[in-house]
Write a protein that holds these residues in place. Structure first.
Motif, PDB file in Angstrom:
ATOM      1  N   UNK A  36       0.839  -1.184   0.000  1.00  0.00           N
ATOM      2  CA  UNK A  36       0.000   0.000   0.000  1.00  0.00           C
ATOM      3  C   UNK A  36       0.886   1.249   0.000  1.00  0.00           C
ATOM      4  N   UNK A  38       0.531   5.402   1.219  1.00  0.00           N
ATOM      5  CA  UNK A  38      -0.300   6.343   1.969  1.00  0.00           C
ATOM      6  C   UNK A  38       0.347   7.716   1.937  1.00  0.00           C
ATOM      7  N   UNK A  41      -2.104  12.415   5.544  1.00  0.00           N
ATOM      8  CA  UNK A  41      -3.499  12.659   5.901  1.00  0.00           C
ATOM      9  C   UNK A  41      -4.479  12.004   4.932  1.00  0.00           C
ATOM     10  N   UNK A  42      -4.045  10.967   4.265  1.00  0.00           N
ATOM     11  CA  UNK A  42      -4.935  10.236   3.382  1.00  0.00           C
ATOM     12  C   UNK A  42      -5.021   8.776   3.805  1.00  0.00           C
ATOM     13  N   UNK A  43      -5.908   8.084   3.147  1.00  0.00           N
ATOM     14  CA  UNK A  43      -6.105   6.679   3.473  1.00  0.00           C
ATOM     15  C   UNK A  43      -5.077   5.813   2.750  1.00  0.00           C
ATOM     16  N   UNK A  44      -5.122   4.524   3.003  1.00  0.00           N
ATOM     17  CA  UNK A  44      -4.226   3.592   2.344  1.00  0.00           C
ATOM     18  C   UNK A  44      -4.776   3.238   0.966  1.00  0.00           C
ATOM     19  N   UNK A  46      -4.212   0.562  -2.136  1.00  0.00           N
ATOM     20  CA  UNK A  46      -3.571  -0.676  -2.530  1.00  0.00           C
ATOM     21  C   UNK A  46      -2.812  -0.473  -3.840  1.00  0.00           C
ATOM     22  N   UNK A  91       4.528   7.118   2.303  1.00  0.00           N
ATOM     23  CA  UNK A  91       4.616   6.094   3.352  1.00  0.00           C
ATOM     24  C   UNK A  91       4.170   4.789   2.705  1.00  0.00           C
ATOM     25  N   UNK A  93       3.441   0.827   3.005  1.00  0.00           N
ATOM     26  CA  UNK A  93       3.081  -0.147   4.038  1.00  0.00           C
ATOM     27  C   UNK A  93       2.772  -1.484   3.378  1.00  0.00           C
ATOM     28  N   UNK A 107      -0.556  -5.790   9.196  1.00  0.00           N
ATOM     29  CA  UNK A 107       0.243  -4.754   8.558  1.00  0.00           C
ATOM     30  C   UNK A 107       1.621  -4.597   9.199  1.00  0.00           C
ATOM     31  N   UNK A 110       5.441   0.125   8.274  1.00  0.00           N
ATOM     32  CA  UNK A 110       5.578   1.153   7.251  1.00  0.00           C
ATOM     33  C   UNK A 110       7.010   1.607   7.019  1.00  0.00           C
TER      34      UNK A 110
END
Lengths: 116, 112
Positions: A36, A38, A41-44, A46, A91, A93, A107, A110
């Motif tokens: 993933x 990221x 301030x955002x989501x993960x 894929x 980032x 992950x 998970x 990261x």
């Protein structure tokens, strides 16, 4: 619970260089591993799914020649960011799953990539 | 594509209060998961839900898999300072946690 490690935790590199990130499942066999990305301030999001011994499946919009994924064993997957550029700073992950029905994803901690 | 709408985006509460957040979608999912992410860390699994209608607790946390398979909620009772962080819902159209779609996250801040 299941433990997934990543190495390195942070990496700073110059533009144009390649960076390899390792993801390991420490106490279980990960048939499937996921990568993933990221942004702050955002989501993960894929990037790709990899099954041990086979080629990774990339999500739409992810360049497979830029983000090389190798899943050579049941405990190790690597992501190589080739010819990294500042926009690749993010980032990254990984997660791992035993791949069984009802198996969940665990998970890693990261890897913070900064490309100068 | 499949999307999860997570709300609220952020919450500011007093220590000891209860918290509720939810995720909805127009698509059907067969697995729902709730994760917590601390700054600079990877997400940590809190609760996994595999059957529609399932209600599962983990200490002060309770989550439910909506009967329509299009939604899920997470409740935290009697919040404490270490509950601070970002909570993500995630869902998979497949059985088990394969190929997850993530919600946008709920940022929880607690005033002591």
């Amino acid at each position: 619970g299941a433990v997934v490690s990543q190495h390195p935790s942070r990496v700073i590199c110059k533009s144009g260089t390649s960076v390899k990130i390792e993801c390991r499942s420490l106490d279980f066999q990960a048939t499937t591993m996921f990568w993933y990305r990221q942004f702050p301030k955002q989501s993960l999001m894929l990037m790709a799914t990899s099954n041990e011994g086979s080629k990774a499946t990339y999500e739409q919009g992810v360049e497979k020649d830029k983000f090389l994924i190798n899943h050579a064993s049941l405990t190790l997957s690597t992501l190589t960011v080739t010819s990294a550029h500042p926009e690749d700073s993010s980032f990254y992950i990984c997660s791992a799953s035993e791949g069984l029905p009802w198996a969940t994803q665990y998970f890693g901690p990261g890897t913070r990539l900064t490309v100068l | 594509g499949q999307q999860l709408n997570q709300s609220p985006q952020s919450m500011f509460i007093q220590e000891g209060e209860d918290v509720s957040m939810n995720c909805t979608s127009s698509s059907i999912f067969n697995t729902w998961l709730w994760y917590k992410q601390d700054p600079g860390e990877g997400p940590v699994l809190l609760i996994a839900l595999y059957k529609a209608g399932e209600l599962t607790s983990n200490g002060r946390l309770t989550a439910q898999f909506g009967i329509t398979r299009k939604d899920s909620f997470l409740n935290i009772s009697a919040s404490i300072p270490s509950d601070v962080g970002i909570y993500f819902c995630a869902a998979s159209a497949l059985q088990g946690a394969q190929k997850l779609v993530f919600g946008q996250g709920t940022r929880l801040t607690i005033n002591p």
